[in-house]
Design an enzyme around this catalytic site. Structure first.
Site, PDB file in Angstrom:
ATOM      1  N   GLY A  36      24.358  10.150  25.451  1.00  0.00           N
ATOM      2  CA  GLY A  36      23.551  11.156  26.103  1.00  0.00           C
ATOM      3  C   GLY A  36      24.088  12.563  26.089  1.00  0.00           C
ATOM      4  CB  ALA A  37      26.529  13.978  23.881  1.00  0.00           C
ATOM      5  N   GLY A  42      25.746  15.113  30.022  1.00  0.00           N
ATOM      6  CA  GLY A  42      26.697  14.777  28.775  1.00  0.00           C
ATOM      7  C   GLY A  42      26.978  15.768  27.859  1.00  0.00           C
ATOM      8  CB  SER A 164      22.678   8.794  40.372  1.00  0.00           C
ATOM      9  OG  SER A 164      21.923   9.710  41.080  1.00  0.00           O
ATOM     10  CE1 TYR A 190      18.345   8.306  37.710  1.00  0.00           C
ATOM     11  CE2 TYR A 190      18.903   8.534  39.831  1.00  0.00           C
ATOM     12  CZ  TYR A 190      18.943   8.790  38.640  1.00  0.00           C
ATOM     13  OH  TYR A 190      20.117   9.801  38.158  1.00  0.00           O
TER      14      TYR A 190
HETATM   15  N1  LIG Z   1      20.745  16.181  36.796  1.00  0.00           N
HETATM   16  C1  LIG Z   1      21.255  15.616  37.890  1.00  0.00           C
HETATM   17  O1  LIG Z   1      21.048  16.273  38.833  1.00  0.00           O
HETATM   18  C2  LIG Z   1      21.862  14.290  37.882  1.00  0.00           C
HETATM   19  C3  LIG Z   1      21.871  13.951  39.230  1.00  0.00           C
HETATM   20  C4  LIG Z   1      22.846  12.420  39.330  1.00  0.00           C
HETATM   21  C5  LIG Z   1      23.001  11.761  38.391  1.00  0.00           C
HETATM   22  N2  LIG Z   1      22.331  12.147  37.040  1.00  0.00           N
HETATM   23  C6  LIG Z   1      22.850  11.332  35.774  1.00  0.00           C
HETATM   24  O2  LIG Z   1      23.281  11.970  34.691  1.00  0.00           O
HETATM   25  C7  LIG Z   1      23.116  11.505  33.666  1.00  0.00           C
HETATM   26  C8  LIG Z   1      22.606  12.689  32.653  1.00  0.00           C
HETATM   27  O3  LIG Z   1      21.212  12.894  33.069  1.00  0.00           O
HETATM   28  P1  LIG Z   1      20.821  14.523  32.841  1.00  0.00           P
HETATM   29  O4  LIG Z   1      20.541  15.046  34.294  1.00  0.00           O
HETATM   30  O5  LIG Z   1      22.090  15.354  32.140  1.00  0.00           O
HETATM   31  O6  LIG Z   1      19.479  14.279  32.032  1.00  0.00           O
HETATM   32  P2  LIG Z   1      19.091  14.992  30.715  1.00  0.00           P
HETATM   33  O7  LIG Z   1      19.383  16.219  30.580  1.00  0.00           O
HETATM   34  O8  LIG Z   1      17.786  14.340  30.398  1.00  0.00           O
HETATM   35  O9  LIG Z   1      20.089  14.174  29.685  1.00  0.00           O
HETATM   36  C9  LIG Z   1      19.877  12.771  29.508  1.00  0.00           C
HETATM   37  C10 LIG Z   1      20.470  12.429  28.091  1.00  0.00           C
HETATM   38  O10 LIG Z   1      20.284  11.105  27.863  1.00  0.00           O
HETATM   39  C11 LIG Z   1      19.806  10.941  26.630  1.00  0.00           C
HETATM   40  N3  LIG Z   1      18.759   9.696  26.629  1.00  0.00           N
HETATM   41  C12 LIG Z   1      17.530   9.509  27.561  1.00  0.00           C
HETATM   42  N4  LIG Z   1      16.704   8.518  27.114  1.00  0.00           N
HETATM   43  C13 LIG Z   1      17.432   7.916  25.824  1.00  0.00           C
HETATM   44  C14 LIG Z   1      17.563   6.792  25.205  1.00  0.00           C
HETATM   45  N5  LIG Z   1      16.516   5.968  25.188  1.00  0.00           N
HETATM   46  N6  LIG Z   1      18.223   6.560  24.247  1.00  0.00           N
HETATM   47  C15 LIG Z   1      19.327   7.584  24.015  1.00  0.00           C
HETATM   48  N7  LIG Z   1      19.468   8.635  24.674  1.00  0.00           N
HETATM   49  C16 LIG Z   1      18.644   8.778  25.554  1.00  0.00           C
HETATM   50  C17 LIG Z   1      18.942  12.245  26.365  1.00  0.00           C
HETATM   51  O11 LIG Z   1      18.536  12.278  25.005  1.00  0.00           O
HETATM   52  P3  LIG Z   1      17.654  13.387  24.259  1.00  0.00           P
HETATM   53  O12 LIG Z   1      18.207  14.799  24.339  1.00  0.00           O
HETATM   54  O13 LIG Z   1      17.406  12.839  23.099  1.00  0.00           O
HETATM   55  O14 LIG Z   1      16.340  13.339  25.402  1.00  0.00           O
HETATM   56  C18 LIG Z   1      20.060  13.068  26.927  1.00  0.00           C
HETATM   57  O15 LIG Z   1      21.143  13.084  25.988  1.00  0.00           O
HETATM   58  C19 LIG Z   1      21.973  10.296  33.757  1.00  0.00           C
HETATM   59  O16 LIG Z   1      22.568   9.140  33.959  1.00  0.00           O
HETATM   60  C20 LIG Z   1      21.575  10.662  35.153  1.00  0.00           C
HETATM   61  O17 LIG Z   1      21.074   9.619  36.092  1.00  0.00           O
HETATM   62  C21 LIG Z   1      21.920  13.468  36.893  1.00  0.00           C
END
Ligand SMILES: NC(=O)c1ccc[n+]([C@@H]2O[C@H](COP(=O)([O-])OP(=O)(O)OC[C@H]3O[C@@H](n4cnc5c(N)ncnc54)[C@H](OP(=O)(O)O)[C@@H]3O)[C@@H](O)[C@H]2O)c1
Length: 316
Positions: A36-37, A42, A164, A190
């Site tokens: 997820g980088a 990531g 989370s 979620y």
């Molecule tokens: N943002 C927050 O406030 C927050 C809070 C609590 C927890 N989190 C956790 O942080 C983690 C990252 O989320 P984020 O907020 O950084 O969201 P994000 O910006 O949407 O990043 C998600 C990453 O996961 C990848 N991904 C999604 N579906 C995928 C799939 N089917 N196969 C491979 N890669 C996939 C995305 O790839 P693409 O670039 O190709 O879409 C992206 O690299 C998650 O586990 C989320 O639950 C985030």
């Protein structure tokens, strides 16, 4: 006057405002695999780990996006950056990514699973799993399993699952993981994926005791990323016009993940949940070890792993 103690369930409100820990300990040459980088948490972690000298391996579904990240990191930090493709909604591709990683990296020092999504509607993966459960829990669970052996060989090594505070929404029902019997609710779906992941972190930690490999989970802060952008226009309007203003820069997530991956004082800490860098007590369902053992078995079955050698040896 006696100070009121904040209940454990609300400590995340205190921790989100607390001063976070940091480290300057280098990661020079350490092989760090990050799923997820290509975005958000990531990506921020990949940038921070590259600035610490790490050899970065991006596990991503979109080659073009990953190539952009690779070019940026290599140009700015001069570190090796490799790409391995996997779509976490299709566990066969995660399995293949695991095989590539096993073949190409005799040592893996750090694994960070940041892959994840939030969906307001019930969607099924190609194999029929509820999509959020599959991407947030089953995929990272499978990848972690596949990399255990090289990580044991590389010990000391660290695994960090980006979890989370959303695990507090609950929603985990082992009789209905695919939401066939219940009306799907995004926050509950979620929450279910995150509770399942936390429960398996404790199980992994038990099995890794004494191996020199640690595993922890963390909440990466409430940060501005692409999460949720896959949902409908109303949700996206709310996200960008309301929630957006209270969210922070994901740079804090990268800094926290760096701390967990590199800080010398974290070397032997395992089986914990961190709010960014602060050790925090998760919600009660995520501490139910009996439920955890059932989630472990189900996750092995759903990912096609069945029993791991440790369980066979221990007669579990
Ligand atoms: N943002 C927050 O406030 C927050 C809070 C609590 C927890 N989190 C956790 O942080 C983690 C990252 O989320 P984020 O907020 O950084 O969201 P994000 O910006 O949407 O990043 C998600 C990453 O996961 C990848 N991904 C999604 N579906 C995928 C799939 N089917 N196969 C491979 N890669 C996939 C995305 O790839 P693409 O670039 O190709 O879409 C992206 O690299 C998650 O586990 C989320 O639950 C985030």
């Amino acid at each position: 006057m006696a100070k009121h103690r904040v209940p454990d369930e609300l400590m995340f409100l205190v921790n989100r405002r607390a001063v976070q820990k940091t480290t300057d300990a280098p990661l020079t040459g350490k092989v760090c695999v990050i799923s997820g980088a290509t975005s958000g948490v990531g990506l921020s972690a990949a940038r921070r780990l590259a600035s610490g000298g790490a050899h970065i391996v991006l596990v991503c579904r979109n080659h073009e996006k990953a190539e952009g990240v690779r070019r940026e990191l290599a140009a700015q930090h001069g570190v090796p950056v490799d790409i391995v493709i996997a779509d976490f909604s299709d566990l066969d591709t995660v399995r293949r990514a695991g095989e590539v990683l096993l073949r190409d990296y005799p040592r893996i020092d750090v694994l960070i699973n940041s892959v994840g999504l939030h969906s307001t509607s019930r969607i099924l993966s190609p194999a029929g799993f509820e999509l959020v459960f599959c991407v947030n829990h089953l995929g990272p669970f499978l990848l972690t399993h596949l990399l255990l052996e090289p990580m044991r060989q590389s010990a000391p090594a660290r695994i960090i699952q980006v979890n989370s505070e959303g695990h507090r929404f609950g929603g985990l029902d082992l009789e209905d993981l695919d939401w066939k019997r219940r009306r799907y609710k995004g926050l509950k779906g979620y929450g279910a994926s995150k509770v399942a992941q936390l429960l398996t972190v404790w199980e992994f930690a038990d099995r890794l005791k004494g191996s020199g490999v640690t595993i922890n989970a963390m909440h990466p802060g409430d940060v501005r990323t692409n999460i949720g952008n896959n949902n409908g226009p109303l949700y996206r309007w709310w996200l960008h016009n309301v929630t957006w203003h209270v969210l922070k820069d994901p740079i804090i997530s990268g800094e926290a993940l760096y701390y967990l991956a590199a800080a010398p004082e974290m070397a032997e800490v395992s089986g914990r949940f961190f709010h960014l860098t602060i050790d925090e007590k998760p919600a009660a369902p995520a501490l139910d070890r009996e439920l955890g053992r059932r989630v472990w078995d189900l996750s092995l079955e759903m990912t096609g792993l069945f029993r791991v050698p440790e369980d066979r040896e221990a007669g579990r």
